[in-house]
Scaffold this active site. Sequence first.
Site, PDB file in Angstrom:
ATOM      1  N   GLY A  33      48.945  -8.347 -62.643  1.00 43.85           N
ATOM      2  CA  GLY A  33      48.241  -8.358 -61.359  1.00 43.85           C
ATOM      3  C   GLY A  33      48.690  -7.220 -60.471  1.00 43.85           C
ATOM      4  O   GLY A  33      49.372  -6.301 -60.919  1.00 43.85           O
ATOM      5  N   ASN A  34      48.287  -7.271 -59.209  1.00 49.00           N
ATOM      6  CA  ASN A  34      48.687  -6.235 -58.258  1.00 49.00           C
ATOM      7  C   ASN A  34      48.881  -6.877 -56.886  1.00 49.00           C
ATOM      8  O   ASN A  34      48.639  -8.061 -56.698  1.00 49.00           O
ATOM      9  CB  ASN A  34      47.652  -5.109 -58.217  1.00 49.00           C
ATOM     10  CG  ASN A  34      46.296  -5.598 -57.769  1.00 49.00           C
ATOM     11  OD1 ASN A  34      46.108  -5.943 -56.614  1.00 49.00           O
ATOM     12  ND2 ASN A  34      45.346  -5.668 -58.705  1.00 49.00           N
ATOM     13  N   ARG A  35      49.319  -6.082 -55.928  1.00 53.91           N
ATOM     14  CA  ARG A  35      49.739  -6.610 -54.624  1.00 53.91           C
ATOM     15  C   ARG A  35      48.637  -6.632 -53.562  1.00 53.91           C
ATOM     16  O   ARG A  35      48.927  -6.799 -52.391  1.00 53.91           O
ATOM     17  CB  ARG A  35      50.901  -5.776 -54.080  1.00 53.91           C
ATOM     18  CG  ARG A  35      52.165  -5.898 -54.880  1.00 53.91           C
ATOM     19  CD  ARG A  35      53.283  -5.142 -54.190  1.00 53.91           C
ATOM     20  NE  ARG A  35      54.474  -5.069 -55.010  1.00 53.91           N
ATOM     21  CZ  ARG A  35      55.356  -6.069 -55.107  1.00 53.91           C
ATOM     22  NH1 ARG A  35      55.170  -7.179 -54.420  1.00 53.91           N
ATOM     23  NH2 ARG A  35      56.405  -5.947 -55.890  1.00 53.91           N
ATOM     24  N   SER A  36      47.394  -6.464 -53.947  1.00 47.88           N
ATOM     25  CA  SER A  36      46.342  -6.472 -52.926  1.00 47.88           C
ATOM     26  C   SER A  36      46.208  -7.864 -52.303  1.00 47.88           C
ATOM     27  O   SER A  36      46.093  -8.861 -53.019  1.00 47.88           O
ATOM     28  CB  SER A  36      45.009  -6.058 -53.560  1.00 47.88           C
ATOM     29  OG  SER A  36      43.996  -6.165 -52.601  1.00 47.88           O
ATOM     30  N   ALA A 100      41.231  -4.276 -55.511  1.00 41.80           N
ATOM     31  CA  ALA A 100      42.096  -3.532 -56.417  1.00 41.80           C
ATOM     32  C   ALA A 100      41.800  -4.044 -57.822  1.00 41.80           C
ATOM     33  O   ALA A 100      42.140  -5.180 -58.165  1.00 41.80           O
ATOM     34  CB  ALA A 100      43.554  -3.752 -56.057  1.00 41.80           C
TER      35      ALA A 100
END
Length: 225
Positions: A33-36, A100
């Site tokens: 995943g990512n931090r958006s 994102a």
Amino acid sequence: LARGILPPDLGGLHVVVSAGGTREPLDPVRFLGNRSSGKQGYALARTAAARGARVTLVAANTGLPDPAGVDVVPVGTAAQLREAVLKAAAQADAVVMAAAVADFRPAAYATGKIKKEDGREPEAVALVRNPDILAELSADRPRPGQIVVGFAAETDHVLENGRAKLRRKGCDLLVVNEVGERKTFGAEENEAVVLGADGSETLVPHGPKEALADVVWDLVAGRLS
Ligand code: CTP
Ligand code: CA
């Protein structure tokens, strides 16, 4: 802010906004995943609705409450986000890709939880590319005259990378954010430059994400009229 006294200048328009960050599953309990946080996308959806637009918000893993008066489509992976955005875009005057989207996903999905074994090092995770939704939308506008907007988070050579990305993607506008350890992700405020395919550069000073959202809609509305 001053939005309450603005006329509903986006009345009659249908806009699509993607928000949040996609998650690409490795097994039933793990993902890449990512931090958006999704906050900028939600600010875009709220401000467009406040200005009279019909809004479809494709929301990837945000955990945020649905904004009032907005049609929310929850998604998980990049593939699901692509499907939902392309479907909604067929009827839309503008599409803003604030999500994102994971560039890569695991090449294989393990249907059972991946287990560690005593005395053995883990295997490397093989990745494959996800489709580029923004480039696809920009190249193949489902409606003539549709405005396509992208976002870019850059850590270095922000404007130079932003210009190159705008050309590569083929979108009309690219909102370029500088990111770093304490900038943008999860924050309530944002600072950006909006680059236009026509060469324009609109600096949006540090301020609430709603203010940046309003600038984006001003630029979109200007290009639609
Ligand atoms: N985007 C997309 N599909 C992808 C990746 C990105 O639609 N598979 C969109 C994002 O929603 C964003 C824009 O493209 O609006 C730019 O994303 P960014 O990650 O900055 O661009 P990339 O082309 O993926 O470049 P980089 O290698 O810098 O990550
Ligand atoms: Ca990327």
